[in-house]
Design an enzyme around this catalytic site. Structure first.
Site, PDB file in Angstrom:
ATOM      1  N   LYS A  44     -34.315   6.978 -46.437  1.00 34.89           N
ATOM      2  CA  LYS A  44     -33.539   5.740 -46.302  1.00 34.89           C
ATOM      3  C   LYS A  44     -32.572   5.840 -45.119  1.00 34.89           C
ATOM      4  O   LYS A  44     -32.319   6.942 -44.608  1.00 34.89           O
ATOM      5  CB  LYS A  44     -32.783   5.492 -47.608  1.00 34.89           C
ATOM      6  CG  LYS A  44     -33.704   5.319 -48.825  1.00 34.89           C
ATOM      7  CD  LYS A  44     -32.914   5.065 -50.096  1.00 34.89           C
ATOM      8  CE  LYS A  44     -33.822   4.938 -51.300  1.00 34.89           C
ATOM      9  NZ  LYS A  44     -33.074   4.563 -52.527  1.00 34.89           N
ATOM     10  N   TYR A  91     -38.843  -3.897 -52.880  1.00 36.95           N
ATOM     11  CA  TYR A  91     -38.012  -3.765 -54.078  1.00 36.95           C
ATOM     12  C   TYR A  91     -38.112  -4.988 -55.003  1.00 36.95           C
ATOM     13  O   TYR A  91     -37.189  -5.250 -55.774  1.00 36.95           O
ATOM     14  CB  TYR A  91     -36.558  -3.528 -53.676  1.00 36.95           C
ATOM     15  CG  TYR A  91     -36.243  -2.085 -53.317  1.00 36.95           C
ATOM     16  CD1 TYR A  91     -36.565  -1.036 -54.188  1.00 36.95           C
ATOM     17  CD2 TYR A  91     -35.590  -1.769 -52.119  1.00 36.95           C
ATOM     18  CE1 TYR A  91     -36.259   0.284 -53.874  1.00 36.95           C
ATOM     19  CE2 TYR A  91     -35.278  -0.440 -51.797  1.00 36.95           C
ATOM     20  CZ  TYR A  91     -35.614   0.573 -52.688  1.00 36.95           C
ATOM     21  OH  TYR A  91     -35.303   1.882 -52.380  1.00 36.95           O
ATOM     22  N   PHE A 135     -27.557  -5.375 -58.523  1.00 37.51           N
ATOM     23  CA  PHE A 135     -27.380  -4.582 -57.300  1.00 37.51           C
ATOM     24  C   PHE A 135     -28.412  -4.901 -56.217  1.00 37.51           C
ATOM     25  O   PHE A 135     -28.457  -4.228 -55.188  1.00 37.51           O
ATOM     26  CB  PHE A 135     -27.406  -3.077 -57.626  1.00 37.51           C
ATOM     27  CG  PHE A 135     -28.665  -2.611 -58.312  1.00 37.51           C
ATOM     28  CD1 PHE A 135     -29.800  -2.267 -57.577  1.00 37.51           C
ATOM     29  CD2 PHE A 135     -28.722  -2.515 -59.698  1.00 37.51           C
ATOM     30  CE1 PHE A 135     -30.967  -1.845 -58.212  1.00 37.51           C
ATOM     31  CE2 PHE A 135     -29.895  -2.082 -60.336  1.00 37.51           C
ATOM     32  CZ  PHE A 135     -31.007  -1.750 -59.591  1.00 37.51           C
ATOM     33  N   ARG A 145     -41.865  12.695 -57.253  1.00 39.67           N
ATOM     34  CA  ARG A 145     -40.754  12.178 -58.062  1.00 39.67           C
ATOM     35  C   ARG A 145     -39.915  13.328 -58.611  1.00 39.67           C
ATOM     36  O   ARG A 145     -38.686  13.253 -58.633  1.00 39.67           O
ATOM     37  CB  ARG A 145     -41.281  11.317 -59.211  1.00 39.67           C
ATOM     38  CG  ARG A 145     -41.893   9.998 -58.779  1.00 39.67           C
ATOM     39  CD  ARG A 145     -40.871   8.996 -58.326  1.00 39.67           C
ATOM     40  NE  ARG A 145     -40.059   8.491 -59.427  1.00 39.67           N
ATOM     41  CZ  ARG A 145     -39.220   7.462 -59.325  1.00 39.67           C
ATOM     42  NH1 ARG A 145     -39.078   6.824 -58.161  1.00 39.67           N
ATOM     43  NH2 ARG A 145     -38.502   7.082 -60.341  1.00 39.67           N
ATOM     44  N   ASN A 176     -28.830   7.720 -51.968  1.00 35.84           N
ATOM     45  CA  ASN A 176     -29.655   8.752 -52.613  1.00 35.84           C
ATOM     46  C   ASN A 176     -30.821   9.239 -51.758  1.00 35.84           C
ATOM     47  O   ASN A 176     -31.784   9.817 -52.249  1.00 35.84           O
ATOM     48  CB  ASN A 176     -30.054   8.355 -54.033  1.00 35.84           C
ATOM     49  CG  ASN A 176     -30.991   7.160 -54.089  1.00 35.84           C
ATOM     50  OD1 ASN A 176     -31.453   6.672 -53.055  1.00 35.84           O
ATOM     51  ND2 ASN A 176     -31.277   6.691 -55.286  1.00 35.84           N
ATOM     52  N   HIS A 201     -36.770   7.488 -51.060  1.00 33.91           N
ATOM     53  CA  HIS A 201     -37.559   6.716 -52.019  1.00 33.91           C
ATOM     54  C   HIS A 201     -38.905   7.401 -52.211  1.00 33.91           C
ATOM     55  O   HIS A 201     -39.488   7.883 -51.249  1.00 33.91           O
ATOM     56  CB  HIS A 201     -37.806   5.292 -51.500  1.00 33.91           C
ATOM     57  CG  HIS A 201     -38.879   4.571 -52.279  1.00 33.91           C
ATOM     58  ND1 HIS A 201     -38.608   3.884 -53.428  1.00 33.91           N
ATOM     59  CD2 HIS A 201     -40.228   4.495 -52.097  1.00 33.91           C
ATOM     60  CE1 HIS A 201     -39.747   3.399 -53.920  1.00 33.91           C
ATOM     61  NE2 HIS A 201     -40.735   3.748 -53.124  1.00 33.91           N
ATOM     62  N   GLU A 223     -47.382   0.206 -52.467  1.00 36.43           N
ATOM     63  CA  GLU A 223     -46.415   0.489 -51.394  1.00 36.43           C
ATOM     64  C   GLU A 223     -47.107   0.975 -50.122  1.00 36.43           C
ATOM     65  O   GLU A 223     -46.707   0.591 -49.014  1.00 36.43           O
ATOM     66  CB  GLU A 223     -45.378   1.497 -51.902  1.00 36.43           C
ATOM     67  CG  GLU A 223     -44.493   0.870 -52.976  1.00 36.43           C
ATOM     68  CD  GLU A 223     -43.579   1.856 -53.707  1.00 36.43           C
ATOM     69  OE1 GLU A 223     -43.536   3.048 -53.332  1.00 36.43           O
ATOM     70  OE2 GLU A 223     -42.890   1.415 -54.659  1.00 36.43           O
TER      71      GLU A 223
END
Ligand code: DAT
Ligand code: MG
Length: 141
Positions: free
Chosen positions: A11, A51, A59, A87, A114, A117, A128
């Site tokens: 990100k 998203y 959010f 993950r 964070n 992704h 994706e």
């Protein structure tokens, strides 16, 4: 048993902090290979599509602002059970809960920062990869 492909994105915050190499190093060291890569400033429409599952969440606005704030580094990694293992390597969504040894557990403390992704299922990975790279979403043997 199952060679898969997954979508991983560093990100904007992670790119700004110079963590692209660190994240890629971990995946390569684990044995996964890069099948596609690109570096781009994410258009708002792509961010919203990526998203989409979160569009009703409070959010969502912040999430889209964050992901479009600067360039991201996007990858397709391939290898054994990569969707699940990626993950696990990334760690819990909230870095405060992420175990040491995971990317978020080693490199982050804030939900909005964070770092990375990763697709949450084979179905998401296919969606994706197609969205970001226009194909190459097939699970190969
Ligand atoms: P993940 O990135 O672990 O797949 P997710 O898909 O549930 O997590 O959420 C996508 C991103 O949205 C996540 O990386 C950080 C942000 N986010 C999730 N839950 C949040 C919350 N309760 N408050 C603020 N941001 C949140
Ligand atoms: Mg998710």
């Amino acid at each position: 048993m199952a060679v898969e492909r997954t979508f991983v994105m560093i990100k904007p915050g992670g790119v700004e902090r110079g963590l692209v190499g660190e994240v890629v190093r971990r995946f390569e060291a684990r044995g996964y290979t890069i099948k596609a890569a690109k570096f781009l400033k994410v258009p708002t429409a792509l961010a919203k599509e990526h998203y989409a599952e979160h569009k009703a969440r409070p959010f969502f606005g912040e999430l889209i602002e964050g992901i479009t704030a600067g360039p991201v580094a996007a990858f397709v990694f391939e290898g054994e059970s990569v969707v699940k293992v990626a993950r696990t390597m990334i760690g819990a969504t909230n870095p405060v809960d992420a175990a040491p040894g995971t990317i978020r557990g080693d490199l982050a403390t804030e939900m909005g920062e964070n770092v990375v992704h990763g697709s949450d299922s084979i179905k998401s990975a296919k969606r994706e990869i197609k969205l970001w790279f226009g194909g190459k979403g097939e699970v190969v043997k």
